[in-house]
Design an enzyme around this catalytic site. Structure first.
Site, PDB file in Angstrom:
ATOM      1  N   HIS A  41       1.066  -0.966  -0.120  1.00 37.75           N
ATOM      2  CA  HIS A  41       0.052   0.285   0.457  1.00 37.75           C
ATOM      3  C   HIS A  41       1.311   1.188   0.149  1.00 37.75           C
ATOM      4  O   HIS A  41       2.040   1.514   0.268  1.00 37.75           O
ATOM      5  CB  HIS A  41      -0.797  -0.347   1.411  1.00 37.75           C
ATOM      6  CG  HIS A  41      -0.772  -0.209   2.613  1.00 37.75           C
ATOM      7  ND1 HIS A  41      -0.361  -1.806   2.996  1.00 37.75           N
ATOM      8  CD2 HIS A  41       0.651   0.521   3.194  1.00 37.75           C
ATOM      9  CE1 HIS A  41       0.368  -1.036   4.073  1.00 37.75           C
ATOM     10  NE2 HIS A  41       1.114   0.327   4.283  1.00 37.75           N
ATOM     11  N   ARG A  82      -0.601  11.541   4.401  1.00 38.50           N
ATOM     12  CA  ARG A  82      -1.546  11.999   5.367  1.00 38.50           C
ATOM     13  C   ARG A  82      -3.072  12.997   4.899  1.00 38.50           C
ATOM     14  O   ARG A  82      -2.324  13.294   3.478  1.00 38.50           O
ATOM     15  CB  ARG A  82      -0.546  12.912   6.260  1.00 38.50           C
ATOM     16  CG  ARG A  82       0.557  11.978   6.831  1.00 38.50           C
ATOM     17  CD  ARG A  82       1.056  12.218   7.458  1.00 38.50           C
ATOM     18  NE  ARG A  82       2.789  11.466   7.760  1.00 38.50           N
ATOM     19  CZ  ARG A  82       3.968  11.586   6.885  1.00 38.50           C
ATOM     20  NH1 ARG A  82       3.857  12.576   5.492  1.00 38.50           N
ATOM     21  NH2 ARG A  82       5.081  10.666   7.315  1.00 38.50           N
ATOM     22  N   GLU A 116      -3.386   3.320   1.994  1.00 40.07           N
ATOM     23  CA  GLU A 116      -3.631   4.194   3.504  1.00 40.07           C
ATOM     24  C   GLU A 116      -4.014   5.853   3.696  1.00 40.07           C
ATOM     25  O   GLU A 116      -2.672   5.806   3.730  1.00 40.07           O
ATOM     26  CB  GLU A 116      -2.109   3.530   4.266  1.00 40.07           C
ATOM     27  CG  GLU A 116      -2.288   3.568   5.733  1.00 40.07           C
ATOM     28  CD  GLU A 116      -1.669   2.460   6.956  1.00 40.07           C
ATOM     29  OE1 GLU A 116      -0.623   2.132   6.365  1.00 40.07           O
ATOM     30  OE2 GLU A 116      -1.270   2.728   7.765  1.00 40.07           O
ATOM     31  N   ASN A 150      -3.725  12.431  11.682  1.00 36.23           N
ATOM     32  CA  ASN A 150      -3.278  13.119  12.951  1.00 36.23           C
ATOM     33  C   ASN A 150      -4.243  14.419  13.100  1.00 36.23           C
ATOM     34  O   ASN A 150      -4.603  15.290  12.889  1.00 36.23           O
ATOM     35  CB  ASN A 150      -2.154  13.827  12.354  1.00 36.23           C
ATOM     36  CG  ASN A 150      -0.438  12.462  11.986  1.00 36.23           C
ATOM     37  OD1 ASN A 150      -0.606  12.026  12.920  1.00 36.23           O
ATOM     38  ND2 ASN A 150      -0.407  13.006  10.666  1.00 36.23           N
ATOM     39  N   HIS A 152       1.066  11.064  -9.193  1.00 34.64           N
ATOM     40  CA  HIS A 152       0.179  10.698  -9.194  1.00 34.64           C
ATOM     41  C   HIS A 152      -0.507   8.950  -8.828  1.00 34.64           C
ATOM     42  O   HIS A 152       1.181   8.130  -9.026  1.00 34.64           O
ATOM     43  CB  HIS A 152      -1.216  10.559 -10.991  1.00 34.64           C
ATOM     44  CG  HIS A 152       0.207   9.878 -12.349  1.00 34.64           C
ATOM     45  ND1 HIS A 152       0.660  10.545 -12.225  1.00 34.64           N
ATOM     46  CD2 HIS A 152       0.506   8.498 -11.942  1.00 34.64           C
ATOM     47  CE1 HIS A 152       1.082   9.755 -13.196  1.00 34.64           C
ATOM     48  NE2 HIS A 152       0.520   8.361 -13.446  1.00 34.64           N
ATOM     49  N   GLU A 176      -4.235   9.878 -12.044  1.00 35.28           N
ATOM     50  CA  GLU A 176      -4.194   9.684 -13.657  1.00 35.28           C
ATOM     51  C   GLU A 176      -5.618   8.858 -13.931  1.00 35.28           C
ATOM     52  O   GLU A 176      -5.185   6.826 -13.404  1.00 35.28           O
ATOM     53  CB  GLU A 176      -3.234   9.331 -14.204  1.00 35.28           C
ATOM     54  CG  GLU A 176      -3.416   9.102 -15.529  1.00 35.28           C
ATOM     55  CD  GLU A 176      -1.708   8.823 -16.271  1.00 35.28           C
ATOM     56  OE1 GLU A 176      -1.048   8.628 -15.828  1.00 35.28           O
ATOM     57  OE2 GLU A 176      -1.815   8.552 -18.088  1.00 35.28           O
TER      58      GLU A 176
END
Ligand code: GSH
Length: 285
Positions: free
Chosen positions: A26, A30, A77, A81, A95, A143
């Site tokens: 993965h 953030r 993922e 925070n 991308h 994309e």
């Protein structure tokens, strides 16, 4: 402009590289608003929300999204925070690529759902593949690439690099990927290299972009890393060192979780985290 001189120098020579089986698991980044992203990816890009976790003691939460189960497919993922509502995207991350059978229809759906298409569907400049670009709620580019239906619609992570040959050497010799193909587009002054652990048809691959003459990119703090699987983080750490790679985090368990990892930094400064395959599968149970 740098020429690709030793394009076929891909044969990994370490014994461990030949025994290990690696896979891109993965990409981690953030976001300032988890729900906006989940809505965009599920409603407008057709992904599934695969799992979520909240780690209050460390003040963050994660959401995993993708087109198939994490046991077999690549995922995104997201990390939120607590209290941080925006990040600097930088210019190095390019991308994520999504393979779709009808990019015109997909772009229309995104627009109808209130999403942003920054580049309308149509043949890529300098080529024939139909593409479009969508911008997600954080500003990351997606994309859309027209391809017949595949096992892995989440098909590319594109990063910009300052020296393509240096990167090809790193990803083949240190990371153990195969160089799948390269494409030079002189009229638009860039060269691409596609690398991965399996064929593009059914694996997410790394797409590297070299823009003629550009040797450095600002990284920002939103994109974090790609996680990859290995059968043994300790042997992988040894192999990375022997191949001249840099270990940024020594192999061993993550406190609190127990999953064994080891991290390396590539020549452009992007982070790559190898995760013990068995520990990862336990996390999914
Ligand atoms: N300068 C570009 C970058 O760094 O993103 C080079 C890479 C590039 O141009 N990629 C193609 C593209 O974005 C897709 S493979 N083409 C723009 C278009 O066709 O409108």
């Amino acid at each position: 402009r740098r020429h690709l001189t030793t394009m076929a120098a891909a044969a990994p020579d370490s014994e461990w590289l030949q025994q290990d089986s690696r896979r891109m698991l993965h990409a981690v980044y953030r976001v300032g608003d988890m729900q906006k992203h989940i809505d965009f990816y599920t409603k407008l890009l057709g992904m599934k929300l695969l799992r979520q976790r909240d780690i209050p003691q460390d003040k963050y939460s994660n959401a995993f999204l993708g087109y198939g189960p994490e046991e077999t497919n690549f995922a995104i993922e997201l990390t939120y925070n607590y209290g941080v509502d925006s990040y600097d995207i930088g210019e190095g991350f390019g991308h994520f690529g999504v393979a779709l059978p009808d990019v015109y229809a997909a772009a229309d759906k995104i627009k109808a759902g209130g999403g942003t298409i920054t580049r309308e569907a149509g043949p890529v400049k300098g080529g024939s593949t139909v593409i479009a670009f969508a911008r997600d709620p954080t500003g990351y580019m997606w994309e859309l690439i027209q391809r017949k239906q595949t096992q892995e619609p989440l098909c590319q992570v594109m990063l910009r690099v300052g020296d393509l040959q240096r990167s090809i050497d790193y990803f083949t010799k240190v990371m153990g990927m195969k160089l799948l193909r390269t494409r030079d587009v002189p009229e638009y002054k860039y060269t691409l290299a596609f690398l991965g652990y399996g064929p593009e048809e059914d694996n997410c691959v790394l797409e590297l972009t070299y823009n003629y003459g550009k040797t450095e990119y600002a990284k920002g703090n939103a994109y974090a890393q790609v996680a990859l699987s290995t059968k043994d983080v300790y042997k992988t750490a040894e192999q990375i060192r022997a191949a001249g790679g840099a270990i940024s985090r020594e192999p061993g368990p993550v406190p609190g979780i127990g999953t064994k990892i080891v991290a390396t930094i590539d020549p452009d400064g992007y982070k790559w985290v190898f995760v013990d395959e068995e520990d990862f599968n336990k996390e999914l149970e």
